[in-house]
Enzyme design. Sequence first.
Site, PDB file in Angstrom:
ATOM      1  N   CYS A   1       7.205   6.556   0.085  1.00  0.00           N
ATOM      2  CA  CYS A   1       6.616   6.314   1.414  1.00  0.00           C
ATOM      3  C   CYS A   1       7.488   6.839   2.564  1.00  0.00           C
ATOM      4  CB  CYS A   1       6.335   4.824   1.601  1.00  0.00           C
ATOM      5  SG  CYS A   1       7.613   3.736   0.953  1.00  0.00           S
TER       6      CYS A   1
ATOM      7  N   HIS B   1       6.838   1.611   8.265  1.00  0.00           N
ATOM      8  CA  HIS B   1       8.248   2.013   8.204  1.00  0.00           C
ATOM      9  C   HIS B   1       8.577   2.820   9.468  1.00  0.00           C
ATOM     10  CE1 HIS B   1       8.310   0.604   4.195  1.00  0.00           C
ATOM     11  NE2 HIS B   1       8.352   1.732   3.534  1.00  0.00           N
TER      12      HIS B   1
HETATM   13  N1  LIG Z   1       4.307  -0.683  -1.214  1.00  0.00           N
HETATM   14  C1  LIG Z   1       4.527   0.548  -0.786  1.00  0.00           C
HETATM   15  O1  LIG Z   1       4.685   0.804   0.422  1.00  0.00           O
HETATM   16  C2  LIG Z   1       4.596   1.671  -1.765  1.00  0.00           C
HETATM   17  C3  LIG Z   1       4.597   2.973  -1.259  1.00  0.00           C
HETATM   18  C4  LIG Z   1       4.651   4.040  -2.141  1.00  0.00           C
HETATM   19  C5  LIG Z   1       4.717   3.783  -3.482  1.00  0.00           C
HETATM   20  N2  LIG Z   1       4.733   2.519  -3.956  1.00  0.00           N
HETATM   21  C6  LIG Z   1       4.817   2.307  -5.408  1.00  0.00           C
HETATM   22  O2  LIG Z   1       3.576   1.802  -5.881  1.00  0.00           O
HETATM   23  C7  LIG Z   1       3.812   0.901  -6.959  1.00  0.00           C
HETATM   24  C8  LIG Z   1       3.153  -0.442  -6.654  1.00  0.00           C
HETATM   25  O3  LIG Z   1       3.651  -0.952  -5.453  1.00  0.00           O
HETATM   26  P1  LIG Z   1       3.007  -2.212  -4.734  1.00  0.00           P
HETATM   27  O4  LIG Z   1       3.747  -2.330  -3.477  1.00  0.00           O
HETATM   28  O5  LIG Z   1       1.526  -2.122  -4.711  1.00  0.00           O
HETATM   29  O6  LIG Z   1       3.455  -3.394  -5.740  1.00  0.00           O
HETATM   30  P2  LIG Z   1       2.790  -4.841  -5.975  1.00  0.00           P
HETATM   31  O7  LIG Z   1       2.136  -5.346  -4.764  1.00  0.00           O
HETATM   32  O8  LIG Z   1       3.869  -5.633  -6.604  1.00  0.00           O
HETATM   33  O9  LIG Z   1       1.644  -4.559  -7.071  1.00  0.00           O
HETATM   34  C9  LIG Z   1       1.951  -4.146  -8.385  1.00  0.00           C
HETATM   35  C10 LIG Z   1       0.653  -3.889  -9.131  1.00  0.00           C
HETATM   36  O10 LIG Z   1       0.988  -3.377 -10.432  1.00  0.00           O
HETATM   37  C11 LIG Z   1       0.390  -4.207 -11.423  1.00  0.00           C
HETATM   38  N3  LIG Z   1       1.232  -4.278 -12.612  1.00  0.00           N
HETATM   39  C12 LIG Z   1       2.480  -4.782 -12.716  1.00  0.00           C
HETATM   40  N4  LIG Z   1       2.913  -4.706 -14.000  1.00  0.00           N
HETATM   41  C13 LIG Z   1       1.906  -4.137 -14.702  1.00  0.00           C
HETATM   42  C14 LIG Z   1       1.727  -3.790 -16.074  1.00  0.00           C
HETATM   43  N5  LIG Z   1       2.675  -4.014 -16.979  1.00  0.00           N
HETATM   44  N6  LIG Z   1       0.552  -3.229 -16.446  1.00  0.00           N
HETATM   45  C15 LIG Z   1      -0.439  -2.996 -15.557  1.00  0.00           C
HETATM   46  N7  LIG Z   1      -0.330  -3.309 -14.232  1.00  0.00           N
HETATM   47  C16 LIG Z   1       0.834  -3.861 -13.820  1.00  0.00           C
HETATM   48  C17 LIG Z   1       0.283  -5.559 -10.764  1.00  0.00           C
HETATM   49  O11 LIG Z   1      -0.664  -6.340 -11.469  1.00  0.00           O
HETATM   50  P3  LIG Z   1      -0.547  -7.952 -11.528  1.00  0.00           P
HETATM   51  O12 LIG Z   1      -1.325  -8.466 -10.357  1.00  0.00           O
HETATM   52  O13 LIG Z   1      -1.216  -8.260 -12.832  1.00  0.00           O
HETATM   53  O14 LIG Z   1       0.892  -8.308 -11.501  1.00  0.00           O
HETATM   54  C18 LIG Z   1      -0.183  -5.142  -9.371  1.00  0.00           C
HETATM   55  O15 LIG Z   1      -1.549  -4.796  -9.396  1.00  0.00           O
HETATM   56  C19 LIG Z   1       5.334   0.844  -7.142  1.00  0.00           C
HETATM   57  O16 LIG Z   1       5.721   1.732  -8.140  1.00  0.00           O
HETATM   58  C20 LIG Z   1       5.860   1.291  -5.804  1.00  0.00           C
HETATM   59  O17 LIG Z   1       7.121   1.889  -5.902  1.00  0.00           O
HETATM   60  C21 LIG Z   1       4.661   1.459  -3.131  1.00  0.00           C
END
Ligand SMILES: NC(=O)c1ccc[n+]([C@@H]2O[C@H](COP(=O)([O-])OP(=O)(O)OC[C@H]3O[C@@H](n4cnc5c(N)ncnc54)[C@H](OP(=O)(O)O)[C@@H]3O)[C@@H](O)[C@H]2O)c1
Length: 345
Positions: free
Chosen positions: A131, A251
């Site tokens: 991001c 950010h």
């Molecule tokens: N947040 C940001 O600004 C951002 C920006 C760019 C990239 N990212 C990347 O995007 C990804 C997710 O970020 P987020 O912020 O959305 O995180 P989050 O809110 O913690 O959500 C994580 C998601 O992944 C699922 N998950 C976790 N473990 C899993 C598994 N073993 N199998 C299948 N699904 C699983 C979770 O499902 P449950 O509900 O079942 O736990 C939830 O739907 C990360 O890799 C992060 O680095 C995030």
Amino acid sequence: MSQKLFNVAVVGATGAVGEQIIGLLEKRDFPINELKLLSSARSAGTRIMFKGKEYTVEEATPDSFKGIEIALFSAGGEVSKLLAPHAVESGAVCIDNTNAFRMDPETPLVVPEVNMDKVSEHKGIIANPNCSTIQLVAALAPLQDRYGISRIIVSTYQAVSGAGTRAIDEMLRQTREALDGHDVIPDILPVGSLPVKHQIAFNAIPQIDKFQDNGYTLEEMKMVRETKKILGDDSIEVTATCVRIPVVYGHSESVYVELKNDYEMEEVRKLIAEAPGVTLVDDPASQLYPLATIAAGKPDVFVGRLRRDLGHARGLNLWIVSDNLLKGAAWNAVQIAEYIAIEME
Ligand SMILES: NC(=O)c1ccc[n+]([C@@H]2O[C@H](COP(=O)([O-])OP(=O)(O)OC[C@H]3O[C@@H](n4cnc5c(N)ncnc54)[C@H](OP(=O)(O)O)[C@@H]3O)[C@@H](O)[C@H]2O)c1
């Protein structure tokens, strides 16, 4: 002629990024035939509304991708490493929001406004950059094209939503605890390799992701490596300091950039104002500049506080702000998905 409809999977559908992806697919009227919403076993069974219809979230497994044509992953790097190859094997094109494949030489790392031409080189997976990197390169690409960039020094002020929904909840809980005069108990941040946790409410934490052997954090090294890959120039010197602050969405970045050629400030302002997906907000006389509260919920990258460096004539200081869940993740991914959909028609 009828429009082709796609079978689409969203892996990480219950997360902060997944929620935004689903919202954008609906808002943009993405041509969907079948929609599969996937998470871990924890959230399987959760109901999510999409275009007035209720969908039940399923557990993501290697068998989840039969018939899927486009898969959007945002469930962490380990999940992408495990499941994206199965999705590709089933014939899907994967757009991956995680760190899993970004530096893989076979995988294009794409910010549509900067290097959409790289998408065609994909072998099944297209990586969405970090991001903080996306907003940086979207703003700096026109300067790289016009003058060349020799050096970037960036310090970030990153929202808690960048660490997922649990980090948002943690910041709000700690803020209430602190205001109510209770002890603040840190549980989630920083997300690192040690069990040590720090308070985020009323604080600034100079650590995002794990520390590397060179003293930088993984988030900082992502910015260094990804910036060079997207701008296609390994010679750019990049130094990053990434800091988590108690903001929910958006950010902010303080950026010092050294250009290879002389510049006129008016031309720089024009280049940034005309850059696709970038909005110039730079009117000090009216105290107008980009703010996280203004960027939140919007797709653009906002740039302001343009100043020539006091010590270096080719040095330029800027302030760059964007919604980390939108341009920093979901919107960038959906832009790529829309491009692929047109290519696949
Ligand atoms: N947040 C940001 O600004 C951002 C920006 C760019 C990239 N990212 C990347 O995007 C990804 C997710 O970020 P987020 O912020 O959305 O995180 P989050 O809110 O913690 O959500 C994580 C998601 O992944 C699922 N998950 C976790 N473990 C899993 C598994 N073993 N199998 C299948 N699904 C699983 C979770 O499902 P449950 O509900 O079942 O736990 C939830 O739907 C990360 O890799 C992060 O680095 C995030």
